[in-house]
Scaffold this active site. Structure first.
Site, PDB file in Angstrom:
ATOM      1  CG  HIS A 142      -0.179   0.293   2.507  1.00 40.61           C
ATOM      2  ND1 HIS A 142       0.543  -0.666   3.161  1.00 40.61           N
ATOM      3  CD2 HIS A 142      -0.038   1.427   3.213  1.00 40.61           C
ATOM      4  CE1 HIS A 142       1.090  -0.136   4.243  1.00 40.61           C
ATOM      5  NE2 HIS A 142       0.769   1.130   4.303  1.00 40.61           N
TER       6      HIS A 142
HETATM    7  C1  UD1 Z   1      -1.748   5.818   5.612  1.00 39.93           C
HETATM    8  C2  UD1 Z   1      -0.410   6.303   6.154  1.00 39.93           C
HETATM    9  C3  UD1 Z   1       0.612   5.171   6.075  1.00 39.93           C
HETATM   10  C4  UD1 Z   1       0.099   3.915   6.743  1.00 39.93           C
HETATM   11  C5  UD1 Z   1      -1.275   3.533   6.198  1.00 39.93           C
HETATM   12  C6  UD1 Z   1      -1.831   2.389   6.980  1.00 39.93           C
HETATM   13  C7  UD1 Z   1       0.187   8.671   5.853  1.00 39.93           C
HETATM   14  C8  UD1 Z   1       0.985   9.618   5.072  1.00 39.93           C
HETATM   15  N1  UD1 Z   1       0.108   7.406   5.375  1.00 39.93           N
HETATM   16  O1  UD1 Z   1      -1.549   5.500   4.232  1.00 39.93           O
HETATM   17  O2  UD1 Z   1       1.796   5.584   6.728  1.00 39.93           O
HETATM   18  O3  UD1 Z   1       1.001   2.886   6.490  1.00 39.93           O
HETATM   19  O4  UD1 Z   1      -2.155   4.658   6.323  1.00 39.93           O
HETATM   20  O5  UD1 Z   1      -2.713   1.630   6.245  1.00 39.93           O
HETATM   21  O6  UD1 Z   1      -0.379   9.023   6.866  1.00 39.93           O
HETATM   22  N2  UD1 Z   1      -8.891   5.207   1.358  1.00 39.93           N
HETATM   23  C9  UD1 Z   1     -10.129   4.620   1.300  1.00 39.93           C
HETATM   24  N3  UD1 Z   1     -10.748   4.349   2.494  1.00 39.93           N
HETATM   25  C10 UD1 Z   1     -10.217   4.677   3.699  1.00 39.93           C
HETATM   26  C11 UD1 Z   1      -8.975   5.299   3.726  1.00 39.93           C
HETATM   27  C12 UD1 Z   1      -8.323   5.548   2.550  1.00 39.93           C
HETATM   28  O7  UD1 Z   1     -10.638   4.309   0.228  1.00 39.93           O
HETATM   29  O8  UD1 Z   1     -10.872   4.413   4.730  1.00 39.93           O
HETATM   30  C13 UD1 Z   1      -8.195   5.475   0.072  1.00 39.93           C
HETATM   31  C14 UD1 Z   1      -8.458   6.869  -0.452  1.00 39.93           C
HETATM   32  O9  UD1 Z   1      -8.522   6.802  -1.852  1.00 39.93           O
HETATM   33  C15 UD1 Z   1      -7.229   7.621  -0.015  1.00 39.93           C
HETATM   34  C16 UD1 Z   1      -6.151   6.561  -0.100  1.00 39.93           C
HETATM   35  O10 UD1 Z   1      -6.789   5.349   0.283  1.00 39.93           O
HETATM   36  O11 UD1 Z   1      -6.958   8.753  -0.840  1.00 39.93           O
HETATM   37  C17 UD1 Z   1      -4.961   6.819   0.802  1.00 39.93           C
HETATM   38  O12 UD1 Z   1      -5.367   7.009   2.167  1.00 39.93           O
HETATM   39  P1  UD1 Z   1      -4.423   7.822   3.181  1.00 39.93           P
HETATM   40  O13 UD1 Z   1      -4.998   7.813   4.536  1.00 39.93           O
HETATM   41  O14 UD1 Z   1      -4.104   9.159   2.604  1.00 39.93           O
HETATM   42  O15 UD1 Z   1      -3.083   7.038   3.141  1.00 39.93           O
HETATM   43  P2  UD1 Z   1      -2.774   5.467   3.236  1.00 39.93           P
HETATM   44  O16 UD1 Z   1      -2.214   5.057   1.920  1.00 39.93           O
HETATM   45  O17 UD1 Z   1      -3.933   4.740   3.785  1.00 39.93           O
HETATM   46  N1  UDP Z   2      -3.649  -5.664   8.871  1.00 38.04           N
HETATM   47  C1  UDP Z   2      -4.956  -6.105   9.025  1.00 38.04           C
HETATM   48  N2  UDP Z   2      -5.643  -6.489   7.911  1.00 38.04           N
HETATM   49  C2  UDP Z   2      -5.098  -6.464   6.662  1.00 38.04           C
HETATM   50  C3  UDP Z   2      -3.762  -6.000   6.524  1.00 38.04           C
HETATM   51  C4  UDP Z   2      -3.080  -5.603   7.645  1.00 38.04           C
HETATM   52  O1  UDP Z   2      -5.474  -6.172  10.143  1.00 38.04           O
HETATM   53  O2  UDP Z   2      -5.778  -6.819   5.697  1.00 38.04           O
HETATM   54  C5  UDP Z   2      -2.938  -5.208  10.069  1.00 38.04           C
HETATM   55  C6  UDP Z   2      -1.609  -5.878  10.306  1.00 38.04           C
HETATM   56  O3  UDP Z   2      -1.796  -7.017  11.128  1.00 38.04           O
HETATM   57  C7  UDP Z   2      -0.797  -4.787  10.985  1.00 38.04           C
HETATM   58  C8  UDP Z   2      -1.363  -3.512  10.428  1.00 38.04           C
HETATM   59  O4  UDP Z   2      -2.619  -3.849   9.857  1.00 38.04           O
HETATM   60  O5  UDP Z   2      -1.017  -4.776  12.395  1.00 38.04           O
HETATM   61  C9  UDP Z   2      -0.454  -2.934   9.384  1.00 38.04           C
HETATM   62  O6  UDP Z   2      -1.080  -1.870   8.756  1.00 38.04           O
HETATM   63  P1  UDP Z   2      -0.589  -1.298   7.370  1.00 38.04           P
HETATM   64  O7  UDP Z   2       0.208  -2.297   6.654  1.00 38.04           O
HETATM   65  O8  UDP Z   2      -1.811  -0.746   6.718  1.00 38.04           O
HETATM   66  O9  UDP Z   2       0.274  -0.033   7.814  1.00 38.04           O
HETATM   67  P2  UDP Z   2       1.803   0.157   8.241  1.00 38.04           P
HETATM   68  O10 UDP Z   2       2.113  -0.776   9.338  1.00 38.04           O
HETATM   69  O11 UDP Z   2       2.627  -0.041   7.019  1.00 38.04           O
HETATM   70  O12 UDP Z   2       1.840   1.592   8.656  1.00 38.04           O
END
Ligand code: UD1
Ligand code: UDP
Length: 357
Positions: free
Chosen positions: A201
């Site tokens: 992601h």
């Molecule tokens: C964010 C964090 C990242 C973390 C991740 C965990 C930042 C800069 N990034 O990334 O460090 O690893 O969360 O998963 O804070 N979206 C949906 N539904 C949701 C949320 C997001 O569809 O509930 C989609 C939207 O199109 C959005 C995109 O995902 O624009 C990115 O979401 P965003 O919260 O900006 O960043 P993540 O990639 O989720």
């Molecule tokens: N995780 C989850 N369901 C999923 C993928 C990840 O519950 O389908 C959990 C995973 O066990 C871990 C956390 O989400 O605890 C990691 O989140 P993510 O990879 O989105 O973010 P990051 O750790 O890179 O910030």
């Protein structure tokens, strides 16, 4: 002392849950504030339910947006929330935009800031997470470093706050929830035998069509069944670039919705090995009750401890490189390693330090 526990995304909810549990055990006066950075059920509400967390006391509904828009909205709304509750200490976890906003809003109001999972560095300034964790560490009054290595980084940078080595709360969460997970996991698809678990992601990966194509090539080259719970950002980008059908039609590939925590714990435990660009999953792979090999689909990691313990290998996204690393692993039977992220009591330790202060 009034404490604001701030969360915004999936990993923050999971990794803060042991801290919330310890705060409750000690009858601490705290509010749980959700910025709403993540809002879909499968990246937010499901974790509150499974981890038996109270519903957020305050929900700020910031949603998605550009980096500045999202951070700015969170900053403005968190300032208001902190003032309304008359907060003495703000607790943030990790490196998301929510974390930066929470630390900045707190510091600007003259409120103490505690950073859970301090001292991680990828030294890759393309990553928004690297900006967020660096600024947060330099604003924080209390820095809860997961390991001695991360504490050394903080001391080397001469941060102004007090550094404490506590372990990583993600290990607490794995230990606290695995038994329950095995009992309650609701996997609404078959888990094929000997499968590989995949997540991806990171913006620097999934926002780049060239990398998405490389990922498809990598997954095609793995001669095992594959389970890929797809993050909303990745799903959106695979669809936008016209590569989603290519992904779904790979032989043995199961693209499934993002999984709840119980379900994901069980998938990690059952998987043969893991391919990911996630931070938290690199750590969870080292938990004593998971102990899996994890190939890191990135050029760097801020989790070198997981490499030293033998669990993680940084392989980038070049298909030849990744597939060669996987071949080497398949040929040499790796027996697992020791967890470098603590004993599963990080949450209690953090709360002890906060309440003593
Ligand atoms: C964010 C964090 C990242 C973390 C991740 C965990 C930042 C800069 N990034 O990334 O460090 O690893 O969360 O998963 O804070 N979206 C949906 N539904 C949701 C949320 C997001 O569809 O509930 C989609 C939207 O199109 C959005 C995109 O995902 O624009 C990115 O979401 P965003 O919260 O900006 O960043 P993540 O990639 O989720
Ligand atoms: N995780 C989850 N369901 C999923 C993928 C990840 O519950 O389908 C959990 C995973 O066990 C871990 C956390 O989400 O605890 C990691 O989140 P993510 O990879 O989105 O973010 P990051 O750790 O890179 O910030």
């Amino acid at each position: 002392m009034k404490i604001a526990v701030v969360v915004g995304t999936r990993p923050e909810i999971i990794k803060m849950s042991p801290v919330v549990r310890a705060l409750k055990d000690r009858d601490a006066d705290f509010q749980l504030i959700h910025t709403g950075q993540h809002y879909d059920h499968y990246v937010s509400d499901i974790f509150f339910k499974e981890l038996e967390l109270q519903k957020p006391d305050v929900h700020l509904s910031i949603g998605s947006g550009s980096q500045a828009e999202q951070t700015g909205k969170a900053l403005i709304r968190l300032e208001e929330a902190f003032k309304n509750y008359d907060v003495d200490l703000v607790l943030v976890q990790g490196d998301t935009n929510t974390v930066l906003a929470g630390a900045l809003a707190g510091a600007k109001l003259g409120i103490k800031v505690g950073h859970v999972e301090a001292g991680l560095r990828s030294y890759d300034l393309r990553m928004p997470e690297e900006h967020n964790r660096r600024v947060t560490d330099h604003l924080a009054d209390m820095l809860f470093a997961p390991t001695e290595e991360s504490a050394d980084i903080l001391r080397g940078e001469k941060v102004m706050g007090a550094v404490h080595v506590t372990g990583n709360t993600v290990i607490d969460a794995c230990i606290q929830n695995m038994e329950l997970a095995e009992d309650k996991a609701d996997l609404d698809f078959d888990t094929p035998g000997d499968f590989v678990l995949i997540t991806a992601h990171r913006a620097e990966n999934v926002d780049n069509r060239k990398v998405l194509k490389q990922l498809v090539e990598i997954f095609e080259g793995i001669p095992r069944k594959k389970v890929y719970p797809i993050h909303p950002r990745a799903e959106k980008m695979f669809k936008k670039t016209g590569l989603y059908e290519d992904l779904k039609s790979i032989k043995g590939m199961h693209v499934v919705k993002p999984q709840g925590y119980f379900e994901f714990l069980v998938l990690m435990k059952r998987a043969k090995y893991i391919l990911t660009d996630s931070g938290g999953i690199q750590e969870e792979a080292t938990a004593p009750n998971i102990n899996r090999k994890v190939f890191v689909l990135r050029d760097s990691t801020e989790r070198p401890e997981a490499i030293d313990s033998g669990h993680a290998e940084v392989v980038g996204t070049d298909p030849d490189n990744v597939l060669q690393a996987i071949d080497r692993f398949e040929e040499n039977k790796w027996k697992g390693g020791r967890c470098p992220y603590g004993d599963g009591k990080a949450g209690q330790r953090i709360v002890d330090i906060i309440l003593q202060d």
